[in-house]
Design an enzyme around this catalytic site. Structure first.
Site, PDB file in Angstrom:
ATOM      1  N   ASP A 180      12.363   1.815   4.555  1.00 34.77           N
ATOM      2  CA  ASP A 180      12.305   0.364   4.700  1.00 34.77           C
ATOM      3  C   ASP A 180      13.121  -0.017   5.922  1.00 34.77           C
ATOM      4  O   ASP A 180      14.321   0.282   6.003  1.00 34.77           O
ATOM      5  CB  ASP A 180      12.863  -0.326   3.453  1.00 34.77           C
ATOM      6  CG  ASP A 180      12.872  -1.833   3.595  1.00 34.77           C
ATOM      7  OD1 ASP A 180      11.789  -2.443   3.552  1.00 34.77           O
ATOM      8  OD2 ASP A 180      13.979  -2.409   3.763  1.00 34.77           O
ATOM      9  N   GLU A 264       6.457   1.078   6.185  1.00 33.44           N
ATOM     10  CA  GLU A 264       5.724  -0.183   6.132  1.00 33.44           C
ATOM     11  C   GLU A 264       4.798  -0.314   7.347  1.00 33.44           C
ATOM     12  O   GLU A 264       5.157   0.075   8.457  1.00 33.44           O
ATOM     13  CB  GLU A 264       6.696  -1.359   6.117  1.00 33.44           C
ATOM     14  CG  GLU A 264       7.597  -1.405   4.904  1.00 33.44           C
ATOM     15  CD  GLU A 264       8.648  -2.484   5.050  1.00 33.44           C
ATOM     16  OE1 GLU A 264       8.601  -3.470   4.292  1.00 33.44           O
ATOM     17  OE2 GLU A 264       9.506  -2.333   5.936  1.00 33.44           O
ATOM     18  N   ASP A 363      17.404  -3.224   0.083  1.00 35.12           N
ATOM     19  CA  ASP A 363      16.654  -2.363   0.999  1.00 35.12           C
ATOM     20  C   ASP A 363      16.256  -1.054   0.324  1.00 35.12           C
ATOM     21  O   ASP A 363      15.152  -0.546   0.537  1.00 35.12           O
ATOM     22  CB  ASP A 363      17.483  -2.092   2.248  1.00 35.12           C
ATOM     23  CG  ASP A 363      17.769  -3.354   3.036  1.00 35.12           C
ATOM     24  OD1 ASP A 363      16.901  -4.241   3.053  1.00 35.12           O
ATOM     25  OD2 ASP A 363      18.854  -3.455   3.635  1.00 35.12           O
TER      26      ASP A 363
END
Length: 398
Positions: A180, A264, A363
């Site tokens: 992340d 991501e 996170d």
């Protein structure tokens, strides 16, 4: 992976800069020919025709004849490749090359193999019409058929061999990691590790601000302005080197430890765009506040965190093992029960699920969701990770 730091003498620097000027001139001249084409005109000159024009120009102009024909001809070949890549849709349109910004040239053929090792620390490369230039051996010299010499804005010279290193083999453990990316924490792993990209220290940031204020007071074209600009460029180069070093080390470590790396699927170019102005309907010609300065600070934080460079290097080193996951609602979804709500994330660093009471670093919780490949569907629902027959449990807080 195959770039080395060069240490030319003052006379060699002048000769290398002359090669850079010739390569830039030939590139811009070819770009001008290509840009002047219209549908009612004949096709622009091909690479072979441009080489013939270059030979004729070298016979007329002594300053062009004094340079290396290999450097000038390779600039034409590079431009021809850039045009082909543009029409193929893989690269952008070729742009103009500017002095002090695009300083470099390429050597191919038999001249690219003239490299000798002096000792354990130093080696030398024979550049046409320059001589033997020393460079530091920071790694083994690869077997390449071409190399490129560049000069950055700080004045450092580098030698890069055109060799693509093989990807790092997978460890074979079957482990999957989620990454992340954020601004406060550059990269949070699903294993609980928090990685931060280093930048300028507080003292260096204060010095950068001081130099920028001095720059605003300097007269344009003065020697003092050039010295201040060089000092600012050295600070930015230092931050860029640290960021690149962190990206290389982090990507290598992840490629060696995990079989599958999930990140991501972020559109960084769209995320870092400046906000559009908001016209004031009551006052024509005036604009409403659009938080431009706040967005500029966010864009700066995203760019200095090395988001794009980390994923790009992961795709190079762990080829075929990088998977991109839809980032929608990964930071609002509980990694334990799957409950999704905006209230789950109390702050930037704290995640507390309103359904089951699970508390973790925000996170790391998002990284766990990314590692599991959990993304929302078209109806904004997340797949259930607990039994559907289980009775709802009330959250209890102390």
């Amino acid at each position: 992976m195959s770039r080395f730091r060069m240490y030319p003498t003052l006379a060699q620097q002048a000769a290398l800069l002359e090669h850079c000027r010739h390569a830039r001139y030939v590139w811009n001249l070819a770009l001008e020919q290509w840009s002047m084409w219209t549908r009612d005109k004949r096709p622009t000159p091909s690479f072979a025709e441009q080489c013939r024009q270059l030979t004729a120009a070298r016979a007329v102009f002594g300053w062009l004849r004094a340079g290396s024909q290999t450097v000038q001809q390779q600039a034409l070949r590079d431009f021809d490749r850039a045009v082909r890549n543009f029409y193929a849709g893989t690269h952008r349109r070729p742009m103009w090359r500017r002095a002090d910004l695009h300083e470099g040239f390429r050597i191919v053929g038999g001249q690219a193999s003239r490299v000798v090792k002096l000792n354990r620390t130093w080696a030398a490369v024979n550049v046409p019409k320059v001589g033997w230039v020393r460079f530091r051996l920071s790694r083994a010299i690869p077997a390449a058929k071409s190399y490129r010499i560049t000069r950055d804005r700080v004045g450092r010279w580098h030698l890069a061999f055109a060799v693509v290193p093989p990807p790092i083999p997978a460890p074979g453990t079957g482990e999957v990691v989620g990454v992340d990316r954020g601004v406060t924490v550059s990269a949070a792993l699903s294993t609980g590790e928090l990685l931060s990209c280093p930048g300028l220290s507080n003292r260096e940031q204060e010095r950068c601000k001081h130099l920028q204020r001095r720059l605003s007071r300097c007269r344009r074209g003065s020697n003092r302005r050039q010295r201040v600009r060089a000092a600012i460029a050295r600070l930015y180069a230092r931050a860029r080197d640290r960021r690149k070093d962190w990206v290389e080390k982090t990507s290598t470590d992840l490629a060696r430890r995990f079989d599958v790396i999930r990140v991501e699927d972020l559109r960084i170019a769209q995320m870092t765009r400046r906000p559009k102005p908001k016209p004031d309907p009551e006052r024509p010609g005036r604009y409403l506040p659009n938080r431009r300065r706040a967005k500029a600070g966010l864009n700066r934080g995203i760019l200095v965190s090395g988001w794009g460079g980390l994923v790009a290097r992961l795709e190079d080193k762990a080829a075929g093992r990088v998977e991109k996951v839809n980032p929608a609602y990964t930071s609002q979804t509980c990694s334990v029960c799957g409950h999704r709500a905006p209230d789950n994330r109390e702050s930037q660093a704290v995640f507390r699920c309103a359904g089951c009471g699970h508390q973790a670093n925000a996170d790391v919780n998002a990284a766990v969701n990314i590692a599991a490949g959990r993304a929302v569907s078209a109806r904004r629902e997340t797949p259930a990770r607990i039994s559907l027959k289980r009775e709802p449990q009330l959250a209890t807080f102390a």
